[in-house]
Design an enzyme around this catalytic site. Sequence first.
Site, PDB file in Angstrom:
ATOM      1  N   GLU A   1       7.811   8.412 -18.139  1.00  0.00           N
ATOM      2  CA  GLU A   1       8.283   9.802 -18.008  1.00  0.00           C
ATOM      3  C   GLU A   1       9.250   9.922 -16.830  1.00  0.00           C
ATOM      4  OE1 GLU A   1       5.098   8.948 -18.392  1.00  0.00           O
ATOM      5  OE2 GLU A   1       4.709   9.731 -20.397  1.00  0.00           O
TER       6      GLU A   1
ATOM      7  N   GLU B   1      12.665  -4.079  -6.528  1.00  0.00           N
ATOM      8  CA  GLU B   1      11.617  -4.365  -7.508  1.00  0.00           C
ATOM      9  C   GLU B   1      12.145  -4.173  -8.916  1.00  0.00           C
ATOM     10  OE1 GLU B   1       8.328  -1.628  -7.627  1.00  0.00           O
ATOM     11  OE2 GLU B   1       7.070  -3.088  -8.652  1.00  0.00           O
TER      12      GLU B   1
ATOM     13  N   SER C   1       0.826   3.725  -3.220  1.00  0.00           N
ATOM     14  CA  SER C   1       0.182   4.788  -3.997  1.00  0.00           C
ATOM     15  C   SER C   1      -1.132   5.248  -3.369  1.00  0.00           C
ATOM     16  CB  SER C   1      -0.131   4.300  -5.406  1.00  0.00           C
ATOM     17  OG  SER C   1       1.001   3.716  -5.993  1.00  0.00           O
TER      18      SER C   1
ATOM     19  N   GLY D   1       0.833  -1.213   0.000  1.00  0.00           N
ATOM     20  CA  GLY D   1       0.000   0.000   0.000  1.00  0.00           C
ATOM     21  C   GLY D   1       0.854   1.244   0.000  1.00  0.00           C
TER      22      GLY D   1
HETATM   23  C1  LIG Z   1       0.138  -2.981 -12.917  1.00  0.00           C
HETATM   24  C2  LIG Z   1       0.238  -1.997 -11.784  1.00  0.00           C
HETATM   25  C3  LIG Z   1       0.350  -2.481 -10.477  1.00  0.00           C
HETATM   26  C4  LIG Z   1       0.424  -1.577  -9.420  1.00  0.00           C
HETATM   27  N1  LIG Z   1       0.481  -2.080  -8.153  1.00  0.00           N
HETATM   28  C5  LIG Z   1       0.577  -1.236  -7.106  1.00  0.00           C
HETATM   29  C6  LIG Z   1       0.609  -1.737  -5.775  1.00  0.00           C
HETATM   30  O1  LIG Z   1       0.511  -2.949  -5.543  1.00  0.00           O
HETATM   31  N2  LIG Z   1       0.719  -0.865  -4.762  1.00  0.00           N
HETATM   32  C7  LIG Z   1       0.817   0.475  -4.965  1.00  0.00           C
HETATM   33  O2  LIG Z   1       0.976   1.204  -4.017  1.00  0.00           O
HETATM   34  N3  LIG Z   1       0.749   1.003  -6.227  1.00  0.00           N
HETATM   35  C8  LIG Z   1       0.627   0.176  -7.295  1.00  0.00           C
HETATM   36  N4  LIG Z   1       0.555   0.680  -8.575  1.00  0.00           N
HETATM   37  C9  LIG Z   1       0.513   2.133  -8.760  1.00  0.00           C
HETATM   38  C10 LIG Z   1       1.782   2.712  -9.428  1.00  0.00           C
HETATM   39  O3  LIG Z   1       2.849   2.701  -8.536  1.00  0.00           O
HETATM   40  C11 LIG Z   1       1.414   4.122  -9.899  1.00  0.00           C
HETATM   41  O4  LIG Z   1       0.407   3.996 -10.871  1.00  0.00           O
HETATM   42  C12 LIG Z   1       2.611   4.841 -10.507  1.00  0.00           C
HETATM   43  O5  LIG Z   1       3.571   5.121  -9.537  1.00  0.00           O
HETATM   44  C13 LIG Z   1       2.161   6.165 -11.183  1.00  0.00           C
HETATM   45  O6  LIG Z   1       1.414   6.941 -10.306  1.00  0.00           O
HETATM   46  P1  LIG Z   1      -0.032   7.525 -10.703  1.00  0.00           P
HETATM   47  O7  LIG Z   1      -0.828   6.412 -11.294  1.00  0.00           O
HETATM   48  O8  LIG Z   1      -0.571   8.230  -9.517  1.00  0.00           O
HETATM   49  O9  LIG Z   1       0.241   8.552 -11.856  1.00  0.00           O
HETATM   50  P2  LIG Z   1       0.743  10.066 -11.701  1.00  0.00           P
HETATM   51  O10 LIG Z   1       1.954  10.093 -10.827  1.00  0.00           O
HETATM   52  O11 LIG Z   1      -0.406  10.920 -11.299  1.00  0.00           O
HETATM   53  O12 LIG Z   1       1.174  10.419 -13.160  1.00  0.00           O
HETATM   54  C14 LIG Z   1       0.241  10.805 -14.184  1.00  0.00           C
HETATM   55  C15 LIG Z   1       1.029  11.147 -15.444  1.00  0.00           C
HETATM   56  O13 LIG Z   1       1.898  12.276 -15.181  1.00  0.00           O
HETATM   57  C16 LIG Z   1       3.246  11.927 -15.480  1.00  0.00           C
HETATM   58  N5  LIG Z   1       4.158  12.556 -14.504  1.00  0.00           N
HETATM   59  C17 LIG Z   1       4.035  12.571 -13.161  1.00  0.00           C
HETATM   60  N6  LIG Z   1       5.078  13.230 -12.597  1.00  0.00           N
HETATM   61  C18 LIG Z   1       5.887  13.622 -13.623  1.00  0.00           C
HETATM   62  C19 LIG Z   1       7.127  14.324 -13.688  1.00  0.00           C
HETATM   63  N7  LIG Z   1       7.749  14.758 -12.582  1.00  0.00           N
HETATM   64  N8  LIG Z   1       7.675  14.546 -14.907  1.00  0.00           N
HETATM   65  C20 LIG Z   1       7.059  14.102 -16.048  1.00  0.00           C
HETATM   66  N9  LIG Z   1       5.880  13.440 -16.035  1.00  0.00           N
HETATM   67  C21 LIG Z   1       5.310  13.193 -14.853  1.00  0.00           C
HETATM   68  C22 LIG Z   1       3.308  10.415 -15.344  1.00  0.00           C
HETATM   69  O14 LIG Z   1       4.378   9.876 -16.091  1.00  0.00           O
HETATM   70  C23 LIG Z   1       1.947  10.005 -15.884  1.00  0.00           C
HETATM   71  O15 LIG Z   1       1.967   9.954 -17.285  1.00  0.00           O
HETATM   72  C24 LIG Z   1       0.431  -0.185  -9.657  1.00  0.00           C
HETATM   73  C25 LIG Z   1       0.298   0.300 -10.955  1.00  0.00           C
HETATM   74  C26 LIG Z   1       0.195  -0.582 -12.027  1.00  0.00           C
HETATM   75  C27 LIG Z   1       0.023  -0.027 -13.400  1.00  0.00           C
END
Ligand SMILES: Cc1cc2nc3c(=O)[nH]c(=O)nc-3n(C[C@H](O)[C@H](O)[C@H](O)COP(=O)(O)OP(=O)(O)OC[C@H]3O[C@@H](n4cnc5c(N)ncnc54)[C@H](O)[C@@H]3O)c2cc1C
Length: 391
Positions: free
Chosen positions: A375, A248, A133, A131
């Site tokens: 990104e 990881e 994100s 947990g």
């Molecule tokens: C298959 C899968 C399994 C997952 N499992 C888990 C889990 O078990 N536990 C958990 O905690 N999380 C999990 N996640 C979540 C994952 O860690 C997040 O989706 C990931 O870190 C991206 O965060 P976000 O989705 O909030 O996107 P955001 O961070 O909101 O990003 C949105 C967009 O903005 C871009 N962006 C953001 N910041 C920047 C920057 N500084 N410069 C340029 N571009 C930027 C990103 O690249 C993206 O395109 C999982 C995700 C996936 C897809």
Amino acid sequence: MDFEPIASLETTRREFRAWLNAHSNVCTRWRELRHGEDTRKRVEFLRHWQRTLQSERWVAVHFPEEVGGRGGSLLEHLVVQQELARADAPPLINGAAVTIFAPTLLLFGTTQQRQRYLPPLLAAEELWCLGFSEPNAGSDLASLRTRAERQGDVFVVNGQKVWTTYANQADYGLFLVRTDPQAPPHRGISSLIVPMRSSGVTVRPLREITGDTDFNEVFLENVVVPATNLVGELNRGWDVILTALGHERGTLLLVDHVRRKVELEELHRWLRATGKANDLLVRQRFAEFWTEVAIMGLHGLALVSDLQHGRTPTNVSVLKLYGSELAQRFLDFALTAQGPYAQLWRGDDRVVRDGAWQHTWLMARAMTIASGTSEIQRNIIAQRLLGLPRN
Ligand SMILES: Cc1cc2nc3c(=O)[nH]c(=O)nc-3n(C[C@H](O)[C@H](O)[C@H](O)COP(=O)(O)OP(=O)(O)OC[C@H]3O[C@@H](n4cnc5c(N)ncnc54)[C@H](O)[C@@H]3O)c2cc1C
């Protein structure tokens, strides 16, 4: 960099390959189940498989014997993982926990925590989720807001997590929580083991584009967690998470190119069987992918070389970016080669390979997001590898 196979690793490889050959019926059964919609059935099957592997201590070869390992090296563990990928064997149901949480607990956990949690985790008797994100804290994880307040010998946790893989199946979760709201974002974060059946934990599954429900939202409302569940020092959770994510990215990626190669071989068989391999353009594209997967394998060797010589791997982000984007391009090709049949889904009479490539194509969207988006990887490459300015 040394390209020669390491003799001791080849011994492990041969031993494990023989064991795996004796269990090849599991791989056949997995092919029938892997793209099915029944998550519960899949989880049960995978649980049983991990238990079977662990009965011979193959899950974490590099862990000390007293917690269920074989006292081997990280490279031996990677060899076992590569062999699993090569045989297209079922994944570990507790795979993320084995790769991320378990090494972290070995490093930061107390003796009691290691003895209590590691053996049942490796045997998949207890399932784990991670947990980290939150709705407003993904790439920028340090802005997480889930609070844990110390009250005597317990923490009281309130907040929300999202995208928590397998939270709907898990017995425990490693949660990142804010324990000092006054401190700067990277400070004041701690990591806590939260029993998922605690009062105040609500898990809401999210249905994915593939139809599966592996992701979840997790709501925590006045959840009482014993203070002894703190992993590492109070307010030093950021160090814990950096270690966890390092594991990881490094270890998962080293196995990916083997998986891609297996998929390419599968595609190759299909292209030949359907006569599509006679098309010059198809042949050319296929050769390009073959070359790219080989390049990925060489990047992997460089990573192994770093690990072997005790150096911090430098090209992890390059491998993550290249591997995940290559997977998407390759699956686009696998679907394009099907022509109009690509639109069919599993269950249809005329669908190719019961829609397996369709399912993986949809799932591959997640590859450039999970464990750091493309990104973010580009930012890391630009700043840390190439030394470019931040803005
Ligand atoms: C298959 C899968 C399994 C997952 N499992 C888990 C889990 O078990 N536990 C958990 O905690 N999380 C999990 N996640 C979540 C994952 O860690 C997040 O989706 C990931 O870190 C991206 O965060 P976000 O989705 O909030 O996107 P955001 O961070 O909101 O990003 C949105 C967009 O903005 C871009 N962006 C953001 N910041 C920047 C920057 N500084 N410069 C340029 N571009 C930027 C990103 O690249 C993206 O395109 C999982 C995700 C996936 C897809």
